[in-house]
Design an enzyme around this catalytic site. Structure first.
Site, PDB file in Angstrom:
ATOM      1  N   LYS A 132       0.845  -1.196   0.000  1.00  0.00           N
ATOM      2  CA  LYS A 132       0.000   0.000   0.000  1.00  0.00           C
ATOM      3  C   LYS A 132       0.879   1.245   0.000  1.00  0.00           C
ATOM      4  O   LYS A 132       1.140   1.868   1.028  1.00  0.00           O
ATOM      5  CB  LYS A 132      -0.916  -0.018   1.223  1.00  0.00           C
ATOM      6  N   SER A 163      -9.126  -0.562  -5.410  1.00  0.00           N
ATOM      7  CA  SER A 163      -9.517  -0.196  -4.051  1.00  0.00           C
ATOM      8  C   SER A 163     -11.027  -0.057  -3.951  1.00  0.00           C
ATOM      9  O   SER A 163     -11.748  -1.025  -4.124  1.00  0.00           O
ATOM     10  CB  SER A 163      -8.796   1.066  -3.610  1.00  0.00           C
TER      11      SER A 163
END
Length: 618
Positions: free
Chosen positions: A190, A390
């Site tokens: 991430k 996402s």
């Protein structure tokens, strides 16, 4: 007193003048809107002068920009362009199609690929498609490669760089300013938080970015080679300097020698060629009979069909509440779906996703609306555009079937939040901060002295909880265990080809393929009629559209100038990034690996840390 009265009269006069100007603008625009008629269509060349970007959902023009005369960047709805090209195939009035790409700013590899496929369908119908640009870069050449003839200015070049580039990192600047980025995340890959805690890429982020860039370059090559088999694209990509040297350093001749373009010629010669194809018109600009895109859309394309298959678009950053375009407001999109479900003639639903994510709450709001459709036994098919990562994938997971393209960017299943604190800044200024507490969470998160350990632990726990929910949702959708999803999650971003191998998407295909699949699941036979579940524009928006005009922001036309972002855009990017962290708990996270242009949205109102726990993921 005389002076005061004179000043007062001047101010009143200015006020009256401004009111008069606004009234004139209003009634002038109202008259133009009521009296406007599409220009009649006659035989000629359909001109796609794309001086802007391709988008799934155009952004509403800002009223302040219209009043100031500031030219924005034109946004062309992808489905409108494809509909125009498909209509031109069988329209006897359209003798040829022109692609004027001098000011084309791209729009994502997947969107350009879909538009390029529509261009090839025009060619297959026997009509000539001619492309022109002073210089071509990756996006403009990908589109031009589908044309019958590619023209290049003798002073131009084909400058292909491939995916890649640099991001900005702010750790050093923040250290100098005394700003601390308190990061809470789940996911090894991430990397959206890295600009605030590092001055360079982590090895994991570099590995992910390199793999993604390599995959995108490969799909770009495959598209160009399919559209233009004779082009020596591999040689040009591998050693463009050698090709240039072999042609005496002449960039234009090098492009011709590599068969990347067919003809070197100035715009006048290009327009003379269009006159040969569509007929001369000495009174028209360019000297040929042209069919304007806007006129053709009004005349030949049904932009409000009423078929049984609903198509809803989730485009841009997913935000809480309502939106008017450019961003995907969770409440707005959910209500559009729910409104469509109240119509019994709706038999299937296609969700077009082109989003890098945003608010978890808004994404879940949209997902629940999609699940409501499934509860009514309405089949749901998801079509991914350039990016569905996402929050975009959170929404997509609700589909019965997920379509993507090899160049789609997806995955990024991970969660994080960032809270800035300024204890270092205050120390540099010699300013203290003190107070009292009644509970461990009083005044938290403390942006003046830094979040307390208790607040930090709770925020991290909230992030981890959302991540588990994300894994659960995806696991149930993909019929996999949480452990299996966790192995391919961790915030890692995937290209569409790899995502299909991993089971995150079901098959390759365009929006049309998704519509066909939805028709099949709904047992509609050969019926492919759609209806677009779009928000109806308000009177204010229609009024402003009258004044949005033809002027757009000036963009470079030569290839090398277009390769490098203008300094003001680099500065705007830096300021936007810094605004994200300075916004504190209301910061919107994103996927840095997802090269998508997001429309600017008004800054979010500050919210409490409890809301922040559930609000943000990327």
């Amino acid at each position: 007193m005389r002076f005061v009265r004179a000043v007062w009269k001047l101010l009143v006069g200015i006020k009256d003048a401004l009111v008069l100007i606004l009234l004139l603008l209003f009634f002038g625009g109202l008259y133009a809107a009521l009296s406007s008629r599409p220009a009649p269509i006659s035989d000629g060349v359909l001109v796609l002068a794309l001086d802007g970007t391709l988008v799934e959902q155009p952004t509403q023009a800002a009223f302040s920009d219209i009043l100031s005369g500031a030219g924005g960047i034109h946004e062309y709805r992808l489905r409108d362009l494809i509909a125009a090209l498909d209509g031109a195939r069988t329209d006897d009035r359209v003798k040829a199609v022109a692609l004027d790409l001098d000011s084309f700013l791209g729009g994502g590899q997947t969107a350009i690929g879909d538009l390029g496929t529509a261009v090839r369908r025009v060619r297959a119908s026997g009509k000539t498609v001619v492309a022109f640009a002073t210089g071509y870069t990756d996006d403009s050449y990908q589109l031009a490669s589908n044309a019958s003839e590619i023209w290049l200015s003798p002073m131009g070049a084909v400058a292909i760089t491939g995916p890649g580039g640099k991001n900005l990192y702010y750790k050093g600047l923040m250290d100098k300013l005394g700003i601390t980025a308190n990061v809470y995340k789940v996911g090894t890959y991430k990397s959206a938080v890295e600009p605030y805690i590092r001055n360079d890429m982590s090895p994991e982020a570099r590995e992910n970015a390199q793999a993604l860039a390599g995959a995108l370059l490969e799909t770009w090559r495959e598209h160009v080679k399919l559209a233009r088999p004779a082009a020596a694209i591999d040689t040009y990509l591998k050693d463009p300097v050698a090709v240039l040297d072999a042609n005496g350093g002449d960039l234009g001749k090098a492009a011709v020698a590599a068969k990347l373009v067919d003809q070197l010629g100035e715009r006048q010669a290009y327009e003379a060629r269009l006159a040969e194809l569509g007929g001369k018109d000495d009174d028209a600009r360019g000297g040929y009979q042209a069919i304007k895109l806007a006129s053709y859309l009004n005349d030949a394309v049904d932009r409000d069909p009423k078929g049984p298959i609903g198509v809803v678009t989730v485009a841009g950053e997913i935000v809480d509440g309502k939106s008017t375009g450019g961003n995907a407001g969770g409440e707005t999109i959910a209500r559009l779906i729910e409104k469509g479900l109240r119509d019994d003639s709706l038999k299937a639903l296609v969700v077009r996703v082109d989003s890098p994510g945003g608010s978890a709450i808004a994404s879940e709001r949209i997902r629940q609306a999609v699940l409501a459709a499934k509860a009514k036994k309405i089949p749901v098919v998801v079509s991914m555009g350039n990016v569905a990562a996402s929050g975009g994938y959170w929404v997509a997971s609700a589909g019965d079937k997920i379509f993507a393209e090899p160049s789609t960017i997806t995955g990024s299943i991970g969660v994080f939040g960032i809270i800035p604190s300024f204890q270092g800044s205050l120390a540099k200024l010699g300013v203290g901060a003190d107070g009292v507490k009644t509970t461990p969470l009083s005044g938290e998160p403390d942006v003046l002295g830094g979040p307390s350990p208790e607040a930090g632990r709770m925020i991290q726990a909230g992030v981890e909880s959302i991540y588990r929910q994300f894994l659960t949702i995806v696991g149930q959708s993909r019929n996999k265990s949480m452990a299996d999803i966790d192995k391919i999650a961790q915030g890692r971003v995937w290209d569409g080809g790899t995502a299909r191998q991993l089971g995150l998407v079901d098959q390759f295909g365009s929006l049309d393929d998704a519509i066909a699949a939805a028709a099949g699941l709904a047992k509609l036979g050969d019926e492919r009629g759609v209806r677009y579940l779009d928000r109806a524009p308000s009177f204010r928006e229609e009024f402003m559209a009258v004044f949005s005009g033809e002027e757009s922001e000036s963009v470079p036309t030569d290839a090398f100038a277009a390769l490098s972002p203008a300094p003001d855009r680099l500065l705007a990017t830096a300021l936007a990034d810094l605004q994200r962290i300075m916004a504190g708990p209301a910061i919107q996270v994103r996927c840095l690996e997802c090269p998508v242009e997001l429309s600017a949205a008004p800054p979010s109102e500050p919210r409490g840390w409890k809301t922040m726990l559930l609000n943000l993921f990327g």
